[in-house]
Scaffold this active site. Sequence first.
Site, PDB file in Angstrom:
ATOM      1  N   SER A   1       0.882  -1.172   0.000  1.00 41.25           N
ATOM      2  CA  SER A   1       0.000   0.000   0.000  1.00 41.25           C
ATOM      3  C   SER A   1       0.918   1.221   0.000  1.00 41.25           C
ATOM      4  O   SER A   1       1.900   1.263  -0.756  1.00 41.25           O
ATOM      5  CB  SER A   1      -0.928  -0.056   1.224  1.00 41.25           C
ATOM      6  OG  SER A   1      -1.673   1.126   1.349  1.00 41.25           O
TER       7      SER A   1
ATOM      8  N   TYR B   1      -4.661   6.956  -6.892  1.00 43.49           N
ATOM      9  CA  TYR B   1      -3.645   6.173  -6.170  1.00 43.49           C
ATOM     10  C   TYR B   1      -4.039   6.053  -4.700  1.00 43.49           C
ATOM     11  O   TYR B   1      -4.006   4.965  -4.111  1.00 43.49           O
ATOM     12  CB  TYR B   1      -2.306   6.894  -6.331  1.00 43.49           C
ATOM     13  CG  TYR B   1      -1.100   6.271  -5.687  1.00 43.49           C
ATOM     14  CD1 TYR B   1      -0.342   5.316  -6.361  1.00 43.49           C
ATOM     15  CD2 TYR B   1      -0.668   6.679  -4.421  1.00 43.49           C
ATOM     16  CE1 TYR B   1       0.797   4.780  -5.785  1.00 43.49           C
ATOM     17  CE2 TYR B   1       0.468   6.146  -3.848  1.00 43.49           C
ATOM     18  CZ  TYR B   1       1.206   5.193  -4.532  1.00 43.49           C
ATOM     19  OH  TYR B   1       2.338   4.663  -3.954  1.00 43.49           O
TER      20      TYR B   1
ATOM     21  N   LYS C   1      -4.760   2.692  -2.532  1.00 44.60           N
ATOM     22  CA  LYS C   1      -3.923   2.343  -1.376  1.00 44.60           C
ATOM     23  C   LYS C   1      -4.753   2.274  -0.091  1.00 44.60           C
ATOM     24  O   LYS C   1      -4.502   1.426   0.775  1.00 44.60           O
ATOM     25  CB  LYS C   1      -2.759   3.320  -1.259  1.00 44.60           C
ATOM     26  CG  LYS C   1      -1.823   3.327  -2.491  1.00 44.60           C
ATOM     27  CD  LYS C   1      -1.218   1.968  -2.808  1.00 44.60           C
ATOM     28  CE  LYS C   1      -0.173   2.019  -3.910  1.00 44.60           C
ATOM     29  NZ  LYS C   1       0.417   0.717  -4.208  1.00 44.60           N
TER      30      LYS C   1
HETATM   31  N1  NAD Z   1       8.547   4.820  -3.861  1.00 44.77           N
HETATM   32  C1  NAD Z   1       7.733   5.268  -2.942  1.00 44.77           C
HETATM   33  O1  NAD Z   1       7.947   6.349  -2.373  1.00 44.77           O
HETATM   34  C2  NAD Z   1       6.530   4.471  -2.547  1.00 44.77           C
HETATM   35  C3  NAD Z   1       5.835   4.840  -1.376  1.00 44.77           C
HETATM   36  C4  NAD Z   1       4.716   4.110  -1.018  1.00 44.77           C
HETATM   37  C5  NAD Z   1       4.306   3.046  -1.768  1.00 44.77           C
HETATM   38  N2  NAD Z   1       4.998   2.715  -2.912  1.00 44.77           N
HETATM   39  C6  NAD Z   1       4.511   1.552  -3.670  1.00 44.77           C
HETATM   40  O2  NAD Z   1       5.576   0.656  -3.845  1.00 44.77           O
HETATM   41  C7  NAD Z   1       5.304  -0.190  -4.952  1.00 44.77           C
HETATM   42  C8  NAD Z   1       6.555  -0.321  -5.778  1.00 44.77           C
HETATM   43  O3  NAD Z   1       6.860   0.943  -6.353  1.00 44.77           O
HETATM   44  P1  NAD Z   1       8.326   1.522  -6.472  1.00 44.77           P
HETATM   45  O4  NAD Z   1       8.363   2.774  -5.702  1.00 44.77           O
HETATM   46  O5  NAD Z   1       9.307   0.480  -6.188  1.00 44.77           O
HETATM   47  O6  NAD Z   1       8.273   1.956  -8.017  1.00 44.77           O
HETATM   48  P2  NAD Z   1       9.137   1.535  -9.278  1.00 44.77           P
HETATM   49  O7  NAD Z   1       8.506   2.314 -10.383  1.00 44.77           O
HETATM   50  O8  NAD Z   1      10.590   1.714  -9.017  1.00 44.77           O
HETATM   51  O9  NAD Z   1       8.827  -0.011  -9.458  1.00 44.77           O
HETATM   52  C9  NAD Z   1       7.556  -0.469  -9.862  1.00 44.77           C
HETATM   53  C10 NAD Z   1       7.733  -1.678 -10.763  1.00 44.77           C
HETATM   54  O10 NAD Z   1       6.418  -2.152 -11.083  1.00 44.77           O
HETATM   55  C11 NAD Z   1       6.390  -2.472 -12.450  1.00 44.77           C
HETATM   56  N3  NAD Z   1       5.012  -2.388 -12.944  1.00 44.77           N
HETATM   57  C12 NAD Z   1       4.267  -1.295 -13.191  1.00 44.77           C
HETATM   58  N4  NAD Z   1       3.067  -1.638 -13.667  1.00 44.77           N
HETATM   59  C13 NAD Z   1       3.051  -2.991 -13.718  1.00 44.77           C
HETATM   60  C14 NAD Z   1       2.093  -3.940 -14.127  1.00 44.77           C
HETATM   61  N5  NAD Z   1       0.887  -3.575 -14.620  1.00 44.77           N
HETATM   62  N6  NAD Z   1       2.402  -5.241 -14.039  1.00 44.77           N
HETATM   63  C15 NAD Z   1       3.612  -5.638 -13.584  1.00 44.77           C
HETATM   64  N7  NAD Z   1       4.565  -4.785 -13.198  1.00 44.77           N
HETATM   65  C16 NAD Z   1       4.288  -3.474 -13.262  1.00 44.77           C
HETATM   66  C17 NAD Z   1       7.307  -1.471 -13.124  1.00 44.77           C
HETATM   67  O11 NAD Z   1       7.756  -1.943 -14.386  1.00 44.77           O
HETATM   68  C18 NAD Z   1       8.422  -1.362 -12.098  1.00 44.77           C
HETATM   69  O12 NAD Z   1       9.448  -2.293 -12.345  1.00 44.77           O
HETATM   70  C19 NAD Z   1       4.105   0.433  -5.666  1.00 44.77           C
HETATM   71  O13 NAD Z   1       2.924  -0.283  -5.335  1.00 44.77           O
HETATM   72  C20 NAD Z   1       4.040   1.821  -5.088  1.00 44.77           C
HETATM   73  O14 NAD Z   1       2.750   2.359  -5.140  1.00 44.77           O
HETATM   74  C21 NAD Z   1       6.107   3.398  -3.311  1.00 44.77           C
END
Ligand code: NAD
Length: 271
Positions: free
Chosen positions: A146, A160, A164
């Site tokens: 989330s 988003y 979440k």
């Molecule tokens: N980075 C932050 O600050 C943060 C904070 C809170 C939550 N999140 C959550 O963490 C999770 C991971 O994000 P991240 O920050 O590592 O981002 P990121 O963009 O570095 O990695 C996300 C990965 O998901 C893949 N992806 C996107 N759509 C897809 C799909 N339909 N099917 C399969 N793969 C798919 C992308 O190719 C990428 O490799 C997400 O759910 C994001 O919402 C991130």
Amino acid sequence: MPVAIVTGGASGIGLALVKHLLSNGWKVTIADMNATAGTKIASELGSSAYFHETDVSSWDSQASLFRTTFEKFKSIDFVAANAGIDDRQSLYEDVYEMVGDTQVPVKPNLKTLEVDLNGPIYGLWLAIFYFRRNPGGKKGKVVITSSNAGLYPFPTNPQYAACKHGIVGLVRSVAPVFIKEDITVNCICPAFVETNLAPKNLVKAMPREHVTPMSTVIKAFQSFIDDDTLTGQAAECSLGDVFYRPVLEYPNESERWMFEESSKIWEDGYE
Ligand SMILES: NC(=O)c1ccc[n+]([C@@H]2O[C@H](COP(=O)([O-])OP(=O)(O)OC[C@H]3O[C@@H](n4cnc5c(N)ncnc54)[C@H](O)[C@@H]3O)[C@@H](O)[C@H]2O)c1
């Protein structure tokens, strides 16, 4: 060797988790729609890592991911439903097309819901199916990514935020039922972590003292792997700490009764 599936495993939080699991003796299927990055990463990480090109918003794609992993590794013990994207359509824009000389509204792009909400629900559904078929009755754990935007309002990305928040509600709702089968379902709610999710200029502008290190997020995942009693939890990861957030307090006795004592009425009603 235990077996994990990590969606969104080719970048950011997913990739960090993949490396953490591999270094702790897991076999890991990296599921991502980025086939170029995923294939390269899996080949660099050795024979315990396997890449499966997956679009989590597609049922067929996720079904293939789980079926292939189960056939290859013979069990599935841990699923991180982690892939996610930000908003693809502003809800604040005045978007229309002309039909004759009349402005008509355009259907909004809800891709974020397909990836961030449908995706984890498909993943949960498939995880439960395969956990029930693990050899030796061994059950499993699901952790959904989330966000802190699942706990607070987030006006720049409201779709988003809706997804979440939905994930927090989902894990809190299903966990008391699945724990009867020794299956745990939790979510993590990271604050801002440096990954490829946010635009590069935003990452650059974020004050360093408000950036949460990846190690805190990994600590939260590991806590769910280690502790079989943790379920239905929303683990807020901020700076160096993991906070297991309580549900809202009841405002009156009726609301407490509704959620703690009326279950038989609901179960009979929906039978
Ligand atoms: N980075 C932050 O600050 C943060 C904070 C809170 C939550 N999140 C959550 O963490 C999770 C991971 O994000 P991240 O920050 O590592 O981002 P990121 O963009 O570095 O990695 C996300 C990965 O998901 C893949 N992806 C996107 N759509 C897809 C799909 N339909 N099917 C399969 N793969 C798919 C992308 O190719 C990428 O490799 C997400 O759910 C994001 O919402 C991130």
